[in-house]
Design a protein around this motif. Sequence first.
Motif, short mmCIF file in Angstrom:
data_model
loop_
_atom_site.label_atom_id
_atom_site.label_comp_id
_atom_site.label_asym_id
_atom_site.label_seq_id
_atom_site.Cartn_x
_atom_site.Cartn_y
_atom_site.Cartn_z
N HIS A 94 -34.29 100.62 -61.82
CA HIS A 94 -35.53 99.81 -62.19
C HIS A 94 -36.75 100.15 -61.56
O HIS A 94 -37.89 100.18 -61.99
CB HIS A 94 -35.14 98.32 -62.53
N ARG A 152 -42.89 93.56 -58.17
CA ARG A 152 -42.29 93.83 -59.64
C ARG A 152 -40.99 93.31 -59.59
O ARG A 152 -40.35 93.47 -60.74
CB ARG A 152 -42.44 95.61 -59.67
N LEU A 153 -40.25 93.28 -58.44
CA LEU A 153 -38.63 92.98 -58.45
C LEU A 153 -38.23 92.20 -57.53
O LEU A 153 -38.84 92.28 -56.31
CB LEU A 153 -38.05 94.32 -58.43
N CYS A 176 -40.02 83.71 -61.11
CA CYS A 176 -40.06 85.24 -61.65
C CYS A 176 -40.66 85.37 -63.04
O CYS A 176 -41.44 86.14 -63.26
CB CYS A 176 -38.76 85.75 -61.16
N ARG A 177 -40.17 84.32 -63.83
CA ARG A 177 -40.79 84.56 -65.33
C ARG A 177 -42.31 84.32 -65.53
O ARG A 177 -42.84 85.01 -66.23
CB ARG A 177 -39.86 83.70 -66.15
N CYS A 180 -43.98 87.21 -64.46
CA CYS A 180 -43.49 88.57 -65.25
C CYS A 180 -42.67 89.44 -64.27
O CYS A 180 -43.18 90.55 -64.15
CB CYS A 180 -44.67 89.16 -66.03
N THR A 182 -39.36 91.03 -62.54
CA THR A 182 -37.81 91.21 -62.69
C THR A 182 -37.03 90.62 -61.47
O THR A 182 -37.18 90.58 -60.38
CB THR A 182 -37.56 92.67 -62.61
N HIS A 184 -33.26 90.18 -59.96
CA HIS A 184 -31.87 90.91 -60.10
C HIS A 184 -31.05 90.04 -59.39
O HIS A 184 -31.33 89.22 -58.17
CB HIS A 184 -31.84 92.17 -59.32
N ASP A 204 -32.66 88.71 -65.06
CA ASP A 204 -32.75 90.18 -65.88
C ASP A 204 -31.78 91.09 -65.57
O ASP A 204 -31.41 91.83 -66.51
CB ASP A 204 -34.13 90.75 -65.56
N LEU A 205 -31.29 91.29 -64.36
CA LEU A 205 -30.25 92.22 -64.07
C LEU A 205 -29.28 91.44 -63.04
O LEU A 205 -29.46 90.97 -62.20
CB LEU A 205 -30.72 93.34 -63.22
N ARG A 225 -30.91 92.72 -69.16
CA ARG A 225 -31.90 92.15 -70.26
C ARG A 225 -32.29 93.16 -71.25
O ARG A 225 -32.51 94.38 -70.95
CB ARG A 225 -33.07 91.35 -69.53
N ILE A 228 -35.00 96.32 -70.71
CA ILE A 228 -35.55 96.39 -69.51
C ILE A 228 -35.43 98.13 -69.23
O ILE A 228 -34.50 98.81 -69.66
CB ILE A 228 -34.66 95.67 -68.59
#
Length: 390
Positions: A94, A152-153, A176-177, A180, A182, A184, A204-205, A225, A228
């Motif tokens: 990702h 980002r993650l 996180c949502r 925006c 991701t 994991h 999401d992962l 997700r 993704i």
Amino acid sequence: MIATSACIVLSGSALAFDFQATTPCAAEVVEAMAPFWSADWGNPSSRQHRLGLSASAAVNVARRQLSEAVGVSPERLVFTSGATEANNLALLGHARALGSGHLISVATEHHAVLDPLQQLQREGFSVTLLTPGPDGLISPEQLEAAITPETRLVSVMAANNEIGVLQPLEQLGTICRRHCITLHSDGAQAFGTLPLNPDALGVDLLSLSAHKLYGPKGIGALVLREDIAIEPLQWGGGQEAGLRAGTLPTALIVGFAAAARLALQEQDQRNSHLQHLRDQLWEGLQQRLPGVLLNGALQPRLPHNLNISLPGVNGSRLHRALRPHLACSSGSACSNGAPSHVLQAIGRSRAEAEASLRLSLGRETTTDDVDQAITAITDAAAAAGFLSGR
């Protein structure tokens, strides 16, 4: 993701208290896999004949069963060799698809998460590791404070593989949502014990493994997700929607699904039983070893996990004295013999981390086993110089 026992050389009579490292295949799982080692030996990608079609059908059924166990559609599940590969595919795949940015995780993660993050750091990503409190937990406020415009993650495991604490995934997912970002989660230790619906949790992962829930070694999965971005780590055949090339191991996949079905059927009863035994173990150790330290919060925690330290004890002597009697762990295989990074991250000294025991119970553990373990640990602690009440 296999944690190694400090008790490597075991006598035949040693009690097994290392079920977080791995579990034996349940009889039902072995039975489900049996036809696919010999009679139904076809390649599931070879659909021009009966053998291949039979294997393909078995894989499809197993994929559907596993996806239902986590509440997603079958096409969102990618089979891997285990949770370690799933973690690598999620994090490296990702992040590389995104190209750049800031990544957040926790200092107590398994090395199957920490090491890919180190690799991404070498590739130019910035990484922040949150330090949990003495209870082993991070707070939503910590995560919120660490987020930057470049984040980002985020990767946070559902249940810690050493101290068993359960991170507040749903609250972290909400954050996180909102940004925006991701999310994991390494769910290897939680799957089969806790309800794991990635959509409900905002994950999401999600990485899964079979051998932690009485399934076979060598098989796991990554739940993604929809839509993704993931860059594959290997190429060569286009299997698993182009995300994971290689011939699918039909027998292992069938065994994974059988283990998941069994775990979900037994989940409530098994959790209640194991928590009762775990509490019996903790209460007995406190009575016999005043001054023993609990590592991580007692709640929220996996019902079959107990992690303790014996202050003032020589860790090598403790494990040497215990080895003939108890199969237990002191850390992760990834530590290569070094004291637990998890315990040091929550404030234990190096010496306390060396004199620690991760005690994990299994579906066959009995009250008598717990009583014997209490005696074995008490005797080993005395042999190693533990002074009660320190």
